[in-house]
Design a protein around this motif. Structure first.
Motif, short mmCIF file in Angstrom:
data_model
loop_
_atom_site.label_atom_id
_atom_site.label_comp_id
_atom_site.label_asym_id
_atom_site.label_seq_id
_atom_site.Cartn_x
_atom_site.Cartn_y
_atom_site.Cartn_z
N GLY A 1 0.83 -1.20 0.00
CA GLY A 1 0.00 0.00 0.00
C GLY A 1 0.86 1.24 0.00
O GLY A 1 2.10 1.17 0.05
N ARG A 2 0.20 2.39 -0.05
CA ARG A 2 0.92 3.67 -0.08
C ARG A 2 0.69 4.42 1.22
O ARG A 2 -0.45 4.60 1.65
CB ARG A 2 0.48 4.50 -1.29
CG ARG A 2 0.82 3.81 -2.61
CD ARG A 2 0.71 4.70 -3.82
NE ARG A 2 1.05 3.95 -5.04
CZ ARG A 2 2.28 3.78 -5.50
NH1 ARG A 2 3.30 4.36 -4.87
NH2 ARG A 2 2.50 3.08 -6.59
N ILE A 3 1.79 4.82 1.84
CA ILE A 3 1.67 5.54 3.10
C ILE A 3 1.09 6.92 2.83
O ILE A 3 1.33 7.52 1.78
CB ILE A 3 3.02 5.63 3.82
CG1 ILE A 3 4.07 6.33 2.95
CG2 ILE A 3 3.49 4.25 4.24
CD1 ILE A 3 5.37 6.58 3.68
N GLU A 4 0.32 7.42 3.79
CA GLU A 4 -0.39 8.68 3.58
C GLU A 4 0.30 9.87 4.22
O GLU A 4 -0.07 11.00 3.96
CB GLU A 4 -1.82 8.54 4.07
CG GLU A 4 -2.60 7.48 3.30
CD GLU A 4 -4.09 7.71 3.31
OE1 GLU A 4 -4.60 8.29 4.29
OE2 GLU A 4 -4.75 7.31 2.32
N GLU A 5 1.31 9.62 5.06
CA GLU A 5 2.08 10.72 5.67
C GLU A 5 3.55 10.31 5.71
O GLU A 5 3.88 9.13 5.76
CB GLU A 5 1.58 11.02 7.09
CG GLU A 5 0.16 11.55 7.15
CD GLU A 5 -0.27 11.84 8.57
OE1 GLU A 5 0.48 11.50 9.51
OE2 GLU A 5 -1.36 12.41 8.75
N ASP A 6 4.42 11.31 5.71
CA ASP A 6 5.85 11.03 5.79
C ASP A 6 6.18 10.22 7.05
O ASP A 6 5.58 10.42 8.11
CB ASP A 6 6.66 12.32 5.81
CG ASP A 6 6.56 13.10 4.51
OD1 ASP A 6 5.97 12.58 3.55
OD2 ASP A 6 7.08 14.24 4.48
N ILE A 7 7.15 9.30 6.91
CA ILE A 7 7.69 8.57 8.07
C ILE A 7 9.20 8.85 8.06
O ILE A 7 10.00 8.07 7.51
CB ILE A 7 7.41 7.06 7.97
CG1 ILE A 7 5.91 6.81 7.79
CG2 ILE A 7 7.91 6.34 9.22
CD1 ILE A 7 5.55 5.34 7.63
N PRO A 8 9.62 9.97 8.66
CA PRO A 8 11.02 10.41 8.53
C PRO A 8 12.04 9.37 8.99
O PRO A 8 13.06 9.18 8.33
CB PRO A 8 11.06 11.67 9.40
CG PRO A 8 9.64 12.17 9.41
CD PRO A 8 8.79 10.94 9.40
N HIS A 9 11.80 8.70 10.12
CA HIS A 9 12.82 7.78 10.63
C HIS A 9 12.97 6.54 9.76
O HIS A 9 13.94 5.80 9.91
CB HIS A 9 12.53 7.40 12.08
CG HIS A 9 11.37 6.47 12.27
ND1 HIS A 9 10.06 6.92 12.28
CD2 HIS A 9 11.31 5.13 12.44
CE1 HIS A 9 9.25 5.89 12.47
NE2 HIS A 9 9.98 4.80 12.56
N ARG A 10 12.01 6.30 8.85
CA ARG A 10 12.13 5.21 7.89
C ARG A 10 12.51 5.74 6.50
O ARG A 10 12.58 4.97 5.54
CB ARG A 10 10.81 4.43 7.78
CG ARG A 10 10.37 3.75 9.06
CD ARG A 10 11.29 2.61 9.42
NE ARG A 10 11.12 1.47 8.52
CZ ARG A 10 11.91 0.40 8.51
NH1 ARG A 10 12.93 0.34 9.34
NH2 ARG A 10 11.70 -0.59 7.67
N LYS A 11 12.72 7.06 6.41
CA LYS A 11 13.06 7.73 5.15
C LYS A 11 11.99 7.44 4.08
O LYS A 11 12.30 7.19 2.91
CB LYS A 11 14.45 7.30 4.67
CG LYS A 11 15.56 7.67 5.64
CD LYS A 11 16.92 7.25 5.11
CE LYS A 11 18.03 7.62 6.10
NZ LYS A 11 19.37 7.22 5.62
#
Length: 335
Positions: A63-73
């Motif tokens: 699926g596609r994430i809907e918000e940034d996950i900075p610690h996973r880049k």
């Protein structure tokens, strides 16, 4: 008489993102593809004690994430697959990288709403970027197969029998082949599935509908095989696994179709067989599956993989439940 019922919560969840229950610290993913697992087919039939209504199933997905996950880049819109294993993160097992042994172990699609929905909440630390949505939905079953291969301790000089030509069985045979097994044997009652064996590195197939698996194996390997992976989980297949082993051999029980089995205890003692279970996977094994998929190691084929729109989901479940289903794997496109 077999009990039948509609899949547990299969209907699409069309809630807006703000309406989806999100545990603290989790992220939203919009589902792209989701595979139908054999454990979910058993739930569809009312035979799975872990999956009961009202539950949205689905643990093999992309699926596609809907918000940034900075610690996973990861950025919003990135395509990911998700390790569905949810654990405490602080016990000795979790801290040592063996989260599959955590006493607080839970699963997305079993204990939390799964991917047979337009959106679902996931732990962001368990998201992995993938190159293709269909390949992403195959990562979890490949991780199961990698785990089974590691539990079997396959070495290059081993003869390996895999019982069951569903997708996990086929992938387990493929893992054995990649681990350098000198002979890989695949057994199943479904002739249409056995024909896919060579594509997964299988050297010899055994039609279990018309022959005794143990006897057929001993004709090929007079001492018996070194390793067996039972990817079915019936009492009959577990017994066939033991019958096929050489003395000192190792059997991995991977399938979950039946809880109770009567096994030849005296023979296990005398021949010093090792029997181990294989249920989940370490983070390293899941990451290895991601790397294999992203690296193009597995080439999907329409011969064994059928991709269908979500609107055909109920028919796909019925096809798998009524058997013998022609496709080892069905993946639904959710968006």
């Amino acid at each position: 008489m077999r009990q039948t019922r509609a899949p547990c919560g299969f209907g699409l969840n069309e809630k807006a993102p703000s309406d989806v229950a999100i545990p603290p610290g989790w992220s939203l993913v919009r589902t792209e593809t989701v595979g139908i697992c054999g454990s979910e087919v058993s739930a569809y039939l009312g035979h799975n004690e872990l999956r009961v209504p009202p539950l949205v199933m689905g643990h093999e997905f992309s699926g596609r994430i809907e918000e940034d996950i900075p610690h996973r880049k990861l950025r919003a819109g990135d395509l990911v697959t998700v390790n569905p294993l949810v654990t405490c993160g602080i016990c000795d097992d979790c801290r040592s990288g063996q989260r599959q042994y955590c006493s607080q172990r839970r699963l997305i699609g079993v204990d939390y709403p799964g991917a047979f929905a337009s959106r679902l909440a996931v732990p962001p630390s368990q998201c992995y970027r993938v190159s293709d949505p269909v390949l992403g939905s195959l990562v979890e079953p490949l991780a199961c197969a990698i785990r089974a291969g590691n539990q079997a301790r396959i070495t290059p000089n081993d003869a390996v029998l895999v019982i069951g030509a569903g997708i996990v069985g086929l992938l387990s045979a493929w893992v054995a082949h990649r681990r350098g097994a000198r002979r890989v044997i695949l057994a199943d009652t479904n002739a249409s599935r056995l024909r896919h064996g060579p594509s997964f590195g299988v050297d010899t197939v055994v039609d279990a509908a018309n022959s005794d698996v143990g006897g057929a194996v001993h004709k090929l390997e007079p001492r018996g095989v070194d390793r067996v992976i039972d990817a079915v989980g019936f009492s009959a297949t577990r017994n066939a696994a033991i019958k096929a082993l050489r003395r000192g051999g190792r059997a991995v029980f991977l399938g979950l179709h039946e809880n109770d089995s009567v096994l030849p205890g005296n023979g296990i003692v005398r021949d010093e067989f090792e029997i181990v279970g294989s249920f989940c996977y370490s983070d390293i094994e899941f990451q290895e599956a991601v790397e294999w998929m992203n690296g193009g190691a597995l080439k999907p084929s329409a011969a064994w993989l059928d991709v269908r729109p979500a609107s055909q989901g109920d028919a796909a479940f019925r096809e798998q439940a009524d058997g013998p289903a022609p496709f080892p794997k069905i993946v639904l496109q959710m968006s």
